[in-house]
Design a protein around this motif. Structure first.
Motif, PDB file in Angstrom:
ATOM      1  N   PHE A  58       0.854  -1.233   0.183  1.00  0.00           N
ATOM      2  CA  PHE A  58       0.022  -0.007  -0.179  1.00  0.00           C
ATOM      3  C   PHE A  58       0.845   1.283   0.165  1.00  0.00           C
ATOM      4  O   PHE A  58       0.290   2.349   0.125  1.00  0.00           O
ATOM      5  N   LYS A  60       2.288   3.136  -2.403  1.00  0.00           N
ATOM      6  CA  LYS A  60       1.978   4.202  -3.279  1.00  0.00           C
ATOM      7  C   LYS A  60       0.553   5.135  -2.563  1.00  0.00           C
ATOM      8  O   LYS A  60       0.572   6.294  -2.701  1.00  0.00           O
ATOM      9  N   LEU A  62      -0.146   5.159   0.632  1.00  0.00           N
ATOM     10  CA  LEU A  62       0.230   5.693   1.658  1.00  0.00           C
ATOM     11  C   LEU A  62       0.887   7.025   1.601  1.00  0.00           C
ATOM     12  O   LEU A  62       0.855   8.100   2.093  1.00  0.00           O
ATOM     13  N   LEU A  65      -1.697   9.616   0.264  1.00  0.00           N
ATOM     14  CA  LEU A  65      -2.326  10.177   1.470  1.00  0.00           C
ATOM     15  C   LEU A  65      -1.511  11.032   2.390  1.00  0.00           C
ATOM     16  O   LEU A  65      -2.137  11.961   2.828  1.00  0.00           O
ATOM     17  N   GLU A  69      -2.233  15.566   2.297  1.00  0.00           N
ATOM     18  CA  GLU A  69      -2.877  16.019   3.776  1.00  0.00           C
ATOM     19  C   GLU A  69      -2.322  17.456   4.151  1.00  0.00           C
ATOM     20  O   GLU A  69      -3.085  18.262   4.437  1.00  0.00           O
ATOM     21  N   TYR A  78       5.213  13.371   9.337  1.00  0.00           N
ATOM     22  CA  TYR A  78       4.446  12.938  10.623  1.00  0.00           C
ATOM     23  C   TYR A  78       3.415  12.011   9.989  1.00  0.00           C
ATOM     24  O   TYR A  78       3.081  11.046  10.716  1.00  0.00           O
ATOM     25  N   ASN A  79       2.720  12.442   8.864  1.00  0.00           N
ATOM     26  CA  ASN A  79       1.606  11.549   8.453  1.00  0.00           C
ATOM     27  C   ASN A  79       1.924   9.887   8.218  1.00  0.00           C
ATOM     28  O   ASN A  79       1.320   9.107   8.508  1.00  0.00           O
ATOM     29  N   TYR A  83       0.728   6.518   9.567  1.00  0.00           N
ATOM     30  CA  TYR A  83       0.256   5.221   8.772  1.00  0.00           C
ATOM     31  C   TYR A  83       1.032   4.245   9.321  1.00  0.00           C
ATOM     32  O   TYR A  83       0.481   3.074   9.357  1.00  0.00           O
ATOM     33  N   MET A  86      -0.138   2.036  11.991  1.00  0.00           N
ATOM     34  CA  MET A  86      -1.052   1.166  11.732  1.00  0.00           C
ATOM     35  C   MET A  86      -0.621  -0.366  11.352  1.00  0.00           C
ATOM     36  O   MET A  86      -1.018  -1.368  11.590  1.00  0.00           O
TER      37      MET A  86
ATOM     38  N   ALA B  65      -3.918  -4.433  -4.928  1.00  0.00           N
ATOM     39  CA  ALA B  65      -4.068  -3.349  -3.631  1.00  0.00           C
ATOM     40  C   ALA B  65      -4.896  -2.476  -3.684  1.00  0.00           C
ATOM     41  O   ALA B  65      -5.708  -2.268  -2.664  1.00  0.00           O
ATOM     42  N   GLU B  66      -4.620  -1.531  -4.485  1.00  0.00           N
ATOM     43  CA  GLU B  66      -5.460  -0.181  -4.985  1.00  0.00           C
ATOM     44  C   GLU B  66      -6.949  -0.805  -5.406  1.00  0.00           C
ATOM     45  O   GLU B  66      -7.816  -0.186  -4.877  1.00  0.00           O
ATOM     46  N   THR B 120      -4.027  -4.025   6.744  1.00  0.00           N
ATOM     47  CA  THR B 120      -4.550  -2.756   6.998  1.00  0.00           C
ATOM     48  C   THR B 120      -4.786  -1.788   5.480  1.00  0.00           C
ATOM     49  O   THR B 120      -3.920  -1.841   4.875  1.00  0.00           O
ATOM     50  N   PRO B 122      -5.293   1.709   3.896  1.00  0.00           N
ATOM     51  CA  PRO B 122      -5.226   3.225   4.556  1.00  0.00           C
ATOM     52  C   PRO B 122      -6.242   4.187   3.846  1.00  0.00           C
ATOM     53  O   PRO B 122      -6.743   3.681   2.950  1.00  0.00           O
ATOM     54  N   LEU B 123      -6.837   4.833   4.630  1.00  0.00           N
ATOM     55  CA  LEU B 123      -7.712   5.664   4.305  1.00  0.00           C
ATOM     56  C   LEU B 123      -7.256   7.091   4.614  1.00  0.00           C
ATOM     57  O   LEU B 123      -6.611   7.349   5.647  1.00  0.00           O
ATOM     58  N   PRO B 124      -8.050   8.232   4.046  1.00  0.00           N
ATOM     59  CA  PRO B 124      -7.530   9.350   4.417  1.00  0.00           C
ATOM     60  C   PRO B 124      -7.853   9.968   5.795  1.00  0.00           C
ATOM     61  O   PRO B 124      -8.392   9.267   6.425  1.00  0.00           O
ATOM     62  N   ASN B 125      -7.199  10.888   6.361  1.00  0.00           N
ATOM     63  CA  ASN B 125      -7.173  11.441   7.786  1.00  0.00           C
ATOM     64  C   ASN B 125      -6.888  10.053   8.683  1.00  0.00           C
ATOM     65  O   ASN B 125      -7.305  10.119   9.785  1.00  0.00           O
ATOM     66  N   LYS B 126      -5.780   9.422   8.295  1.00  0.00           N
ATOM     67  CA  LYS B 126      -5.253   8.467   9.242  1.00  0.00           C
ATOM     68  C   LYS B 126      -6.260   7.216   9.760  1.00  0.00           C
ATOM     69  O   LYS B 126      -6.207   6.852  10.573  1.00  0.00           O
ATOM     70  N   HIS B 128      -8.459   3.692   8.724  1.00  0.00           N
ATOM     71  CA  HIS B 128      -8.130   2.438   8.111  1.00  0.00           C
ATOM     72  C   HIS B 128      -9.254   1.379   8.215  1.00  0.00           C
ATOM     73  O   HIS B 128     -10.243   1.544   9.015  1.00  0.00           O
TER      74      HIS B 128
END
Lengths: 131, 137
Positions: A58, A60, A62, A65, A69, A78-79, A83, A86, B65-66, B120, B122-126, B128
């Motif tokens: 994931f 690309k 990540l 995103l 932001e 930081y972002n 991520y 997670m 994945a996408e 996991t 990932p989605l926007p704004n951290k 998931h």
């Protein structure tokens, strides 16, 4: 049979069974602990590798995103680190260049466990279009 | 032989027989305890490998994945029977844990144990989502 031989035999068999059980329990515990420890170490190693691999699948998404932001280096670092958490990973951004809609990043990905610490260096170059 | 010697001989004999009994009796128990544990771990690793393989595939220049992330977010389904069949997996269930949206599944009649692997998305704004693959290997 001589007097006293029968009780002596019963006692001897009981002793054999009781002491035998002690050996049985000791051996079970000893081998079980050793094998489980080794399997645990092996599993931890495989899990750490898998965590890095899942992160890479994931990557690309990540990077996109993380960049979109805040669109600056500090928020990107930081972002991406957030991520990374997670996936149970520590992400260090070694370098990042954003130019003409293209991102070039070098990352150090660290998967830490009780027995192992695995580090992986990842270079990624991709074009990014924020929605 | 005198009384002391008999006693020592009996003690050694009892200890030896006890040792032998304990050692041999413990083998099937050890096998039962450990082999099932090892098999479970191996099968779980295989499930993870299957999920990793699935996420590594590409279709029309796009990563699976996408594609799967997109399907998971939009609560859509995707036909993966052939992909899994080529991997040697006939029975599977791929779903999103949080929304319980089943992307694709093929059920089997028998009740053999299934193993799950998770990744996991990932989605926007951290935020998931968690992609779960249950397979019967």
């Amino acid at each position: 049979m001589r007097k006293g031989v029968a009780p002596a035999l019963v006692l001897a068999i009981a002793a054999v069974l009781i002491i035998g059980f002690e050996f049985f329990a000791a051996r079970n515990l000893m081998y079980k602990n050793e094998v489980l420890k080794r399997i645990g170490m092996e599993q931890e190693f495989i899990q750490a590798l898998n965590r890095i691999e899942f992160f890479k699948r994931f990557l690309k998404t990540l990077v996109k995103l993380s960049y979109c932001e805040g669109k600056d280096l500090d928020s990107f670092k930081y972002n991406l680190a957030e991520y990374g958490k997670m996936y149970g990973l520590t992400i260090n951004v070694m370098s990042a260049n954003f130019r003409d809609g293209t991102i070039e990043v070098s990352l150090e990905v660290v998967a830490k466990g009780n027995f192992f610490t695995i580090k992986d260096l990842i270079d990624q170059r991709m074009s990014v279009k924020c929605d | 032989m005198k009384g002391g010697a008999w006693f020592v001989l009996a003690f050694v004999a009892v200890a030896f027989v006890s040792f032998a009994v304990g050692m041999f009796v413990s083998i099937p128990f050890l096998r039962y305890n450990l082999v099932s544990h090892i098999v479970t771990q191996i099968e779980m690793n295989k499930a993870e490998m299957a999920l990793l393989t699935l996420l590594s595939l590409r279709e029309n220049g796009r990563d699976y994945a996408e594609l799967l992330a997109e399907k998971a977010m939009k609560n859509e389904t995707m036909d993966l029977d052939e992909v899994f069949y080529e991997m040697g997996i006939e029975c599977f269930r791929l779903y999103v844990k949080e929304t319980n949206n089943v992307i694709d599944e093929t059920t089997c009649n028998d009740k053999e144990e299934t193993y799950a692997a998770m990744s996991t998305i990932p989605l926007p704004n951290k935020k998931h989502l968690t992609l779960v693959l249950e397979v019967r290997l």
